[in-house]
Scaffold this motif. Structure first.
Motif, mmCIF file in Angstrom:
data_model
loop_
_atom_site.group_PDB
_atom_site.id
_atom_site.type_symbol
_atom_site.label_atom_id
_atom_site.label_comp_id
_atom_site.label_asym_id
_atom_site.label_seq_id
_atom_site.Cartn_x
_atom_site.Cartn_y
_atom_site.Cartn_z
ATOM 1 N N THR A 140 44.946 40.103 44.273
ATOM 2 C CA THR A 140 44.143 39.895 43.479
ATOM 3 C C THR A 140 42.988 40.555 43.445
ATOM 4 O O THR A 140 42.860 41.536 44.415
ATOM 5 C CB THR A 140 43.673 38.263 43.291
ATOM 6 O OG1 THR A 140 43.075 37.945 44.354
ATOM 7 C CG2 THR A 140 44.955 37.693 42.968
ATOM 8 N N PRO A 188 52.070 42.571 35.241
ATOM 9 C CA PRO A 188 50.599 42.868 34.571
ATOM 10 C C PRO A 188 50.676 43.584 33.406
ATOM 11 O O PRO A 188 49.751 43.546 32.715
ATOM 12 C CB PRO A 188 49.998 43.701 36.105
ATOM 13 C CG PRO A 188 51.332 43.965 36.428
ATOM 14 C CD PRO A 188 52.144 43.098 36.395
ATOM 15 N N LEU A 191 47.554 45.656 31.789
ATOM 16 C CA LEU A 191 46.342 45.436 32.482
ATOM 17 C C LEU A 191 46.188 46.443 33.495
ATOM 18 O O LEU A 191 45.041 46.509 34.238
ATOM 19 C CB LEU A 191 46.441 43.947 32.997
ATOM 20 C CG LEU A 191 46.493 42.835 32.038
ATOM 21 C CD1 LEU A 191 46.522 41.571 32.803
ATOM 22 C CD2 LEU A 191 45.032 42.799 31.220
ATOM 23 N N SER A 192 47.070 47.035 34.185
ATOM 24 C CA SER A 192 47.051 47.874 35.080
ATOM 25 C C SER A 192 46.885 49.292 34.857
ATOM 26 O O SER A 192 46.996 50.033 35.815
ATOM 27 C CB SER A 192 48.314 47.651 36.068
ATOM 28 O OG SER A 192 49.225 47.960 35.379
ATOM 29 N N LEU A 200 39.455 43.000 33.052
ATOM 30 C CA LEU A 200 40.231 41.987 32.164
ATOM 31 C C LEU A 200 39.188 41.431 30.797
ATOM 32 O O LEU A 200 38.098 41.027 31.273
ATOM 33 C CB LEU A 200 40.445 40.781 33.035
ATOM 34 C CG LEU A 200 41.366 39.564 32.580
ATOM 35 C CD1 LEU A 200 42.705 40.163 32.383
ATOM 36 C CD2 LEU A 200 41.320 38.413 33.568
ATOM 37 N N ILE A 360 46.081 41.384 39.961
ATOM 38 C CA ILE A 360 45.050 40.857 39.016
ATOM 39 C C ILE A 360 44.537 39.680 39.356
ATOM 40 O O ILE A 360 43.112 39.547 39.718
ATOM 41 C CB ILE A 360 45.591 40.821 37.339
ATOM 42 C CG1 ILE A 360 46.393 42.116 36.894
ATOM 43 C CG2 ILE A 360 44.458 40.561 36.612
ATOM 44 C CD1 ILE A 360 45.714 43.349 37.142
ATOM 45 N N HIS A 361 45.020 38.504 39.077
ATOM 46 C CA HIS A 361 44.452 37.071 39.160
ATOM 47 C C HIS A 361 45.698 36.040 39.374
ATOM 48 O O HIS A 361 46.724 36.006 39.058
ATOM 49 C CB HIS A 361 43.742 36.686 38.023
ATOM 50 C CG HIS A 361 42.144 37.292 38.187
ATOM 51 N ND1 HIS A 361 40.970 37.070 39.186
ATOM 52 C CD2 HIS A 361 41.547 38.193 37.415
ATOM 53 C CE1 HIS A 361 40.085 37.489 38.925
ATOM 54 N NE2 HIS A 361 40.215 38.273 37.755
ATOM 55 N N LEU A 473 37.769 44.103 37.675
ATOM 56 C CA LEU A 473 38.970 43.915 38.474
ATOM 57 C C LEU A 473 38.825 44.672 39.721
ATOM 58 O O LEU A 473 39.713 44.865 40.585
ATOM 59 C CB LEU A 473 40.283 44.231 37.713
ATOM 60 C CG LEU A 473 40.926 43.308 36.640
ATOM 61 C CD1 LEU A 473 42.071 43.749 35.911
ATOM 62 C CD2 LEU A 473 40.668 41.913 36.943
#
Length: 507
Positions: A140, A188, A191-192, A200, A360-361, A473
């Protein structure tokens, strides 16, 4: 590539080894001061490496024989040997297909593809026998040292329970406690894409400034084996207006390219929670339209929770509108002023929806009083969510007048590397309002949405309203001071008639 059966066997061995460590030691730190710690760990590592090269079948036979021996013993040295097995097994796990024969791949269990979430309750099958439930632990968000350029976890290792602070690729919780973890892993996606300044975007939609949205009725109830005065939600006064507002806010969140959208507690409706073909009927057409127009939809949407028959639950949708799961509320709110208690049914076991976005998370949703229960340091919810599973992003929808309680607790989970974002309905509080806030792990400041509010505590007709928070992030550590973000949140009011923003705070 390892098969699903081989993965299950590997994880079963790991669960057995964890049991031995927990039986021998109360705290993992006790291992370090055990005589001959380094020699024992090195001996375990060397022998496992040697047998590993002989093939998986021989490795499993050797590991089973070794565990059968140490499961019958009690000495500290045996505990260290079990810890050595745990550390070795964890360090050789990977989640992608790997040509490296030194790694054990779980790719067969997690074949991630766009729009194809993976659902797994536990990685091991012997959770009832061992009382240990193993969950995936993807990388993460990290803290990057400005001087060395190297990344390190945001959490304090000693904040975790048992060996969880020492593992890199798995985490474990206790099955015999009243929790069942439902793991959902999603790719992801977009998001990546931004490697330089990854972030995010989370949109919170307060929905209403009315102070009488909910219709209650008093009931008599039993809670914790005691008869108490309760109150239950039986409906919404402005159901159609709230449903329309939800759709408007969701569309604006899409326009603002929000990655996650969430709404307050208890403003959901029965119509909103009806779904066909695994898609919410109320939003299905909006998803279809967005996809047809090749517009990005939020990777996660947390709908306002719906109160029915003693259950208060929030549905979580994926980026194609499919249902990933529901998160029930476990802890009732106490209305001390009116001497009444939320009439929730007691739930055993409690099911926890844990959403993994690799790189990410690890995300969980806690409804209102469930988060406030975290102030009790012995809370079982705090233990499993923070100390065992290491949730890195906690989303907290509420419908509450207790705004100060939430603000005071926002930064309390930073030692676990947990970012908390909380949102409240405007109508639940008294103006001037604190209707949400965010505490970002690795960042000193606490942001309150009210600081950015430009609507004068009223909702204009035909106007959508969202608070958009940008969570980094990649956090750069600059000694001696922790980084502070410059206005990570902005308030966006969107005129539906003009089809444009009417006011917003500049970032």
């Amino acid at each position: 590539m390892s098969t699903k059966l081989e993965i299950s066997c590997y994880m079963d061995f790991l669960a057995r080894a964890i049991c031995v460590v927990e039986r021998v030691f109360d705290s993992y730190n006790e291992l370090y001061v055990c005589p001959n710690y380094d020699d024992i760990i090195e001996d375990v590592r060397d022998k496992l490496e040697m047998v590993w090269r002989q093939g998986l079948r021989n490795f499993f036979q050797y590991l089973n024989s070794l565990l059968c021996q140490i499961e019958k013993a009690e000495s500290p040295q045996i505990g260290v040997r079990a810890a050595g097995i745990c550390l070795w097994l964890d360090s050789h796990i990977c989640y992608v297909s790997s040509a490296d024969k030194a790694m054990f791949s779980l790719a067969k269990l997690f074949p991630l593809r766009l729009n194809h979430p993976v659902f797994v309750e536990a990685l091991n099958k012997n959770y009832e026998e061992t009382g240990i439930q193993i969950s995936p632990r993807y990388k993460t968000v990290q803290l990057y040292d400005e001087i060395t350029g190297k990344g390190r976890p945001l959490a304090n290792r000693d904040a975790f329970a048992g060996m969880n602070g020492c593992f890199s690729n798995i985490c474990y919780s206790h099955w015999k406690k009243p929790y069942i973890v439902q793991n959902v892993v999603i790719p992801p996606g977009r998001l990546s894409n931004d490697k330089q300044h990854p972030q995010l975007k989370i949109a919170f939609c307060p929905m209403s400034s009315q102070n009488d949205d909910l219709i209650y009725k008093p009931v008599q109830m039993n809670w914790n084996r005691k008869e108490q005065s309760g109150i239950e939600v039986v409906g919404l006064k402005y159901e159609k207006a709230l449903a329309k507002r939800l759709q408007q806010d969701w569309v604006v969140s899409c326009k603002e390219e929000a990655d996650i959208v969430f709404f307050p507690e208890m403003l959901g409706t029965s119509k909103l929670y009806k779904y066909s073909e695994n898609c919410s009927n109320a939003l299905c057409e909006l998803y279809k339209k967005a996809i047809k127009e090749e517009q990005d939809t939020p990777i996660l949407t947390v709908l306002p929770s719906f109160w029915k028959d003693g259950v208060n639950a929030a549905m979580v949708l994926y980026q194609d509108g499919s249902v990933l799961g529901k998160q029930n509320k476990w802890t009732p709110f106490y209305d001390v002023k009116n001497r009444r208690l939320e009439a929730l049914k007691e739930q055993m076991p409690r099911r926890l929806l844990l959403i993994h976005i690799p790189g990410i998370h690890r995300i969980a949703v806690m409804l209102c009083a469930d988060f406030l229960d975290f102030q009790n340091t012995s809370s079982s919810a705090r233990r499993i969510i923070c100390e065992e599973l290491g949730v890195s992003l906690l989303i907290v929808p509420s419908y509450s007048q207790g705004e100060r309680d939430f603000v005071n607790l926002l930064s309390s989970l930073k030692s676990y590397g947990t970012t908390v974002i909380w949102g409240d309905c405007c109508g639940a509080t008294i103006a001037p309002r604190i209707i949400g806030g965010c505490s970002i792990a690795g960042i000193d400041a606490i942001e309150r949405f009210g600081s950015y509010c430009l609507c004068e505590n009223t909702c204009e007709k035909d106007t959508a309203c969202i608070f958009l928070t940008k969570i980094p992030l990649k956090i750069i550590a600059r000694k001696p001071n922790s980084p502070v973000l410059n206005q990570p949140c902005n308030h966006i009011l969107f005129s539906l008639q003009q089809k444009d923003r009417v006011r917003q705070n500049a970032l």
